[in-house]
Design an enzyme around this catalytic site. Sequence first.
Site, short mmCIF file in Angstrom:
data_model
loop_
_atom_site.label_atom_id
_atom_site.label_comp_id
_atom_site.label_asym_id
_atom_site.label_seq_id
_atom_site.Cartn_x
_atom_site.Cartn_y
_atom_site.Cartn_z
N SER A 65 45.95 63.06 -28.05
CA SER A 65 44.78 62.19 -28.25
C SER A 65 45.15 60.94 -29.05
CB SER A 65 43.64 62.96 -28.92
OG SER A 65 43.94 63.27 -30.27
N ASN A 66 46.07 61.07 -30.00
CA ASN A 66 46.51 59.86 -30.72
C ASN A 66 47.38 58.98 -29.82
OD1 ASN A 66 45.50 59.57 -33.48
ND2 ASN A 66 46.37 61.60 -33.80
N HIS B 143 48.83 62.28 -40.48
CA HIS B 143 48.54 63.58 -41.09
C HIS B 143 47.06 63.64 -41.47
CE1 HIS B 143 49.51 67.29 -43.18
NE2 HIS B 143 48.73 66.88 -44.17
N GLU C 200 41.61 59.14 -37.23
CA GLU C 200 43.02 59.06 -36.82
C GLU C 200 43.19 58.05 -35.70
OE1 GLU C 200 45.05 62.73 -35.94
OE2 GLU C 200 43.86 63.84 -37.41
N THR D 76 60.18 60.39 -44.10
CA THR D 76 61.40 60.57 -44.89
C THR D 76 61.79 62.04 -44.82
OG1 THR D 76 60.20 61.04 -46.95
CG2 THR D 76 60.69 58.72 -46.46
N ARG E 165 68.72 72.62 -35.21
CA ARG E 165 67.75 71.53 -35.35
C ARG E 165 68.44 70.17 -35.24
NH1 ARG E 165 62.83 71.80 -37.51
NH2 ARG E 165 63.30 73.80 -38.51
N ARG F 293 57.26 69.45 -35.00
CA ARG F 293 58.63 69.75 -35.39
C ARG F 293 58.97 68.96 -36.64
NH1 ARG F 293 61.85 73.54 -33.62
NH2 ARG F 293 63.64 72.16 -33.80
N LEU G 43 58.77 66.39 -46.62
CA LEU G 43 57.66 66.71 -45.72
C LEU G 43 56.39 65.98 -46.14
CD1 LEU G 43 56.40 68.40 -43.41
CD2 LEU G 43 55.96 70.19 -45.12
#
Length: 202
Positions: free
Chosen positions: A7-8, A103, A168, A135, A59, A85, A138
């Site tokens: 949606s963003n 966020h 958002e 960065t 990762r 992720r 988190l």
Amino acid sequence: MISGRGSNLQALIDAIAGQRLDATIAVVISNRADAAGLERARSEGIEAICLSHLAFPTRDDYDRALVKELQARDVGLVCLAGFMRLVGAPLIEAFPNRILNIHPSLLPAFPGLDAQKQAIEHGVRVSGVTVHLVTAELDGGPIIVQRAVPVMTGDTADTLAARILEEEHRAYPEAVRMILDGGWRVEGRRFVAARYPTSAST
């Protein structure tokens, strides 16, 4: 980069189509083949690919594969839009101060998962949305844009999330525009814009 419905991503597509954002979306990448946002992108004529993290032993190996795909398309700015992720060193080092994340809280409050649930459980009266530079910490990068959303009596995590999502969709194109316009700098933990962001009414 997405993991879900996108949606963003759609908010960015709409901002570009409405000439509120001077940008081109080079590619949409998801780590999940079933992400609805992939088809959303394809329906708009945008290249969309799945690069599953399950196909890589570590990762960092996955992040290096992402870097390869992004650099092959001359990507200048990476937008995490519901990409579930953690971003590691290979990606951050390849795009320093060129990765954005959105966020659903007023960081530094309630980082990580279930931010809306955290806000309800803590009894805050105001929550919101933050767009920040990514960065190694988190949800800890310099804050570009924040928008406040009141927490109503009787709110659940779901009802609060729905109202935050509306903000958002306004905040992300605004933050991308500020980055692409240039003239900004980072001082310590602070993002210093070239100019003040436009108000919600303009």
